[in-house]
Scaffold this active site. Structure first.
Site, PDB file in Angstrom:
ATOM      1  N   CYS A  64      57.870  79.760  26.917  1.00 40.28           N
ATOM      2  CA  CYS A  64      56.779  79.748  26.108  1.00 40.28           C
ATOM      3  C   CYS A  64      55.767  78.680  26.482  1.00 40.28           C
ATOM      4  O   CYS A  64      55.786  77.846  27.366  1.00 40.28           O
ATOM      5  CB  CYS A  64      57.340  79.693  24.602  1.00 40.28           C
ATOM      6  SG  CYS A  64      58.646  80.637  24.227  1.00 40.28           S
TER       7      CYS A  64
ATOM      8  N   TRP B 147      57.671  83.558  24.252  1.00 41.89           N
ATOM      9  CA  TRP B 147      58.186  84.508  25.143  1.00 41.89           C
ATOM     10  C   TRP B 147      59.687  84.561  24.481  1.00 41.89           C
ATOM     11  O   TRP B 147      60.534  83.599  24.717  1.00 41.89           O
ATOM     12  CB  TRP B 147      58.435  84.152  26.447  1.00 41.89           C
ATOM     13  CG  TRP B 147      59.196  85.083  27.531  1.00 41.89           C
ATOM     14  CD1 TRP B 147      60.381  84.758  28.057  1.00 41.89           C
ATOM     15  CD2 TRP B 147      58.545  86.167  27.869  1.00 41.89           C
ATOM     16  NE1 TRP B 147      60.788  85.674  28.757  1.00 41.89           N
ATOM     17  CE2 TRP B 147      59.942  86.674  29.017  1.00 41.89           C
ATOM     18  CE3 TRP B 147      57.743  86.920  27.941  1.00 41.89           C
ATOM     19  CZ2 TRP B 147      59.661  87.704  29.490  1.00 41.89           C
ATOM     20  CZ3 TRP B 147      57.405  88.034  28.725  1.00 41.89           C
ATOM     21  CH2 TRP B 147      58.418  88.546  29.555  1.00 41.89           C
TER      22      TRP B 147
ATOM     23  N   ASN C  29      59.532  75.093  23.790  1.00 39.72           N
ATOM     24  CA  ASN C  29      59.671  75.878  25.125  1.00 39.72           C
ATOM     25  C   ASN C  29      61.239  75.588  25.312  1.00 39.72           C
ATOM     26  O   ASN C  29      61.360  74.498  25.923  1.00 39.72           O
ATOM     27  CB  ASN C  29      58.562  75.723  25.824  1.00 39.72           C
ATOM     28  CG  ASN C  29      58.963  76.272  27.255  1.00 39.72           C
ATOM     29  OD1 ASN C  29      59.560  77.444  27.323  1.00 39.72           O
ATOM     30  ND2 ASN C  29      58.497  75.604  28.218  1.00 39.72           N
TER      31      ASN C  29
ATOM     32  N   GLU D 226      64.995  95.982  49.703  1.00 39.94           N
ATOM     33  CA  GLU D 226      64.064  95.225  48.897  1.00 39.94           C
ATOM     34  C   GLU D 226      62.932  94.706  49.826  1.00 39.94           C
ATOM     35  O   GLU D 226      61.745  94.551  49.414  1.00 39.94           O
ATOM     36  CB  GLU D 226      64.825  94.415  47.970  1.00 39.94           C
ATOM     37  CG  GLU D 226      63.780  93.154  47.174  1.00 39.94           C
ATOM     38  CD  GLU D 226      62.980  94.136  46.147  1.00 39.94           C
ATOM     39  OE1 GLU D 226      61.792  93.370  45.673  1.00 39.94           O
ATOM     40  OE2 GLU D 226      63.118  95.056  45.876  1.00 39.94           O
TER      41      GLU D 226
ATOM     42  N   GLU E 137      54.416  97.505  50.014  1.00 38.82           N
ATOM     43  CA  GLU E 137      53.815  97.348  48.601  1.00 38.82           C
ATOM     44  C   GLU E 137      52.337  96.353  48.481  1.00 38.82           C
ATOM     45  O   GLU E 137      51.729  96.892  47.728  1.00 38.82           O
ATOM     46  CB  GLU E 137      54.661  97.414  47.308  1.00 38.82           C
ATOM     47  CG  GLU E 137      54.922  95.956  47.077  1.00 38.82           C
ATOM     48  CD  GLU E 137      56.021  96.058  45.690  1.00 38.82           C
ATOM     49  OE1 GLU E 137      55.737  96.763  44.830  1.00 38.82           O
ATOM     50  OE2 GLU E 137      57.063  95.230  45.776  1.00 38.82           O
TER      51      GLU E 137
END
Length: 610
Positions: A2, A74, A100, A482, A489
């Site tokens: 957060c 969050w 947080n 991966e 990408e």
């Protein structure tokens, strides 16, 4: 992860808090709120959703005052909602806290407070802190915070204020970042430098176990135990864009370097204090339910699917339950055999992936139990699954996933061990041995990151090629997939990953002089066989980078052109380490080609259409 801010000075605090939260919204966007000392006393406005929702509410009913704290969330404990939003207050509404981190023993503390007659309005661990500070208050907010913190276990960065002492703000750091900004007649609290850079470039960086007491004209620094300390002022000379990335050139690189913290956060509170067992209180699965499951389907897309391939081996080796893996976009269309004894594990960083959601719903329609592994509390996947394990990687900004992927691996390790200890397929000593190795992973990743320049040199050479291959066996093959996806990408270099043992079944026809091959060889029982495959591609002119375990350097040097050694760990855990140099390889190759690393062409962070 957060974001928190705080202000004490002579200016109106609301606009300063809101501007600070905008700079921190990358740390969480489930809800936002502020608490301000007004003429009427301590007032709080907070709302679920993006910061814009809070701004809209405050535009109609502003909070006027020169001292306040703010938060962008969050979600970890409790779904995104108005009630679960920060700041939190005690029942008297005289104390307010933003936080947080995670308080691991909050349920124990909450139970004690409930027995004392306290009432709670949220599901969060943070609300417990505000009540705890109120209980400990005897006229000195600093001592009250110190006593409250002394009862807490976990990770926390706190900003605390009380209506009884409106001229002081208290900040505490333990395992979560926190800085103090120094201005003329005003002081600031923030999770990260961008939040206050518009107002000051002079800061104190708090270390774990330190706290600060802020007034308009001074900052007192001390340990949590109350011992005063002195610190040098750090002068920030970054521009704002660089500051948002914490000094890194791109969000992707920042997120690669955040992986040690993501590992620690995802494990925190899920390993018993003696380190001998896994604790997953968030699961609704009883031991009886776990014992009744006889097959597993892992369903995901893209990078999450690659995490699922590792997860398959983890569950089969630890729990000895057969596992199938499926690409979510294909799952429904092959009429999978699903029974009430099937556990379907769906994996999604965002929790909103359309194909994964469709697979989840199909599995439940067929009577299966669904476990979700996701990074977002309150997402569609998290809401609809029967059980959820949240990966605490924090928001991931770059399109190419790094820390979310590796946090998914940690979640699979934890669940696999939890299942194994329930079924008795691993002894208590075996579980403890694996957990000890897992807790060494963050430090080992840091060791890998310290060698980033070694990878950069190889990546710049690779960037000159238009095709390359990844090979590996066992778990190395799963990681090779991966690594290949990451490279193509963001660098747009065509790459393919193959099981090394399949080379002779067609792939060798593609090997030509000078073509790069990335060979993973971290599976000790398969090392010699992979080495033989490397000799096959070398004989046909390939240029090989070997990813090896420490201790094989001298031997591997006879067969590869370049090598990168990862720290020694258990064979089952190597994917959590071996993928890191591949992430760096992709990043530096893309950089060498001048591409937009964080926003690759044609791709989006969350795929919400089928």
């Amino acid at each position: 992860m957060c974001g928190i801010v705080g202000y004490i000075g002579n200016r109106e605090s609301q606009p300063i808090l809101l501007e600070g939260l905008k700079k921190l919204e990358y740390r969480g966007y489930d809800s936002a709120g502020i608490a301000v000392f007004t003429e009427q006393g301590l007032e709080i406005t907070k709302t679920v959703g993006r910061l814009a929702n809070l701004e809209g509410r405050l535009s109609d009913e502003p909070l006027r005052g020169t001292v306040g704290i703010g938060h962008t969330r969050w979600a970890t404990h409790g779904k995104p909602s108005d009630a679960n939003s920060h700041p939190h207050a005690d029942e008297s509404h005289k104390f307010s806290v933003v936080h947080n981190g995670i308080i691991e023993n909050y349920l124990e503390l909450k139970e004690e407070l409930l027995q004392q007659g306290h009432r709670f309005v949220s599901e969060t661990d943070t609300e417990v802190i505000s009540h705890l500070v109120a209980v400990e208050y005897d006229g000195d907010i600093v001592k009250a915070v110190q006593r409250a913190v002394g009862k807490m276990r976990g990770a926390f960065a706190l900003a605390v204020l009380t209506e009884y002492e409106p001229e002081r703000l208290v900040a505490v750091r333990y395992a979560s970042p926190l800085i103090i900004g120094i201005g003329d007649g005003e002081k600031f609290i923030a999770s990260d430098i961008p939040a206050i850079l518009e107002h000051t470039r002079d800061i104190y960086i708090l270390n774990d176990g330190e706290m600060a007491v802020l007034t308009r004209d001074a900052v007192e620094l001390m340990t949590i135990e109350g011992n005063f300390i002195a610190k040098d002022v750090f002068h920030v000379d970054w521009d704002l864009i660089t500051a948002e990335k914490a000094g890194f050139d791109h969000f992707m690189l920042k997120e690669i370097y955040e992986q040690p913290k993501a590992y620690r956060d995802t494990m925190r509170g899920r390993i018993s204090e003696d380190g001998r067992s896994v604790v997953l209180p968030e699961l609704n699965m009883t031991p009886e339910i776990l014992r009744g499951i006889n097959r597993v389907h892992i369903v995901a897309c893209g990078t999450a699917m690659h995490a699922g391939l590792v997860g398959k081996t983890i569950i089969e080796q630890l729990a000895r339950i057969p596992v199938e893996t499926d690409v979510a976009s294909e799952y429904r269309y092959r009429s999978p055999i699903i029974t009430p004894d099937t556990l379907v594990i769906v994996v999604s960083q965002s929790g909103e992936t359309a194909d994964t959601l469709a697979a989840l719903r199909e599995a439940q329609r067929c009577g299966a139990r669904v476990l979700a592994i996701t990074n977002v509390v309150g997402s569609s996947v998290a809401r609809e699954a029967d059980d959820v394990i949240i990966t605490l990687a924090g928001p991931e900004i770059a399109v190419a996933s790094t820390k979310a992927y590796t946090s998914q691996l940690i979640a699979f390790y934890l669940f696999g061990l939890y299942w194994a200890q329930t079924l008795g397929t691993k002894t208590a000593d075996e579980v403890a041995h694996i957990l000890a190795a897992m807790q060494s992973l963050p430090e080992q990743v840091e060791k890998i990151l310290a060698q980033a320049e070694t990878v950069k040199a190889v990546a710049e050479e690779i960037s000159k090629h238009s095709n390359l291959f990844f090979i590996g066996r066992g778990l190395d093959y799963a990681v090779a997939l991966e690594g290949s996806l990451k490279l193509k990408e963001i660098s747009y270099i065509h790459s393919e990953a193959y099981a090394a043992g399949e080379l002779k079944h067609g792939t060798l026809a593609l090997i030509e002089d000078g073509i790069p091959v990335i060979a993973l060889m971290t599976q000790e029982e398969l090392y010699e066989k992979t080495l033989s495959n490397i000799k096959e591609v070398k004989a046909r002119g390939a240029h090989v980078l070997g990813i090896i375990n420490e201790g094989h350097e001298a031997e591997a040097a006879k067969s590869v052109d370049h090598q990168f050694a990862i720290p020694r760990t258990l064979t089952l855990l190597t994917p959590a380490l071996s993928v890191v140099p591949l992430q760096l390889l992709s990043y530096y190759a893309s950089l060498a080609l001048g591409h937009d690393v964080d926003k690759p062409r044609n791709l989006a962070k969350s795929v919400t259409v089928e």
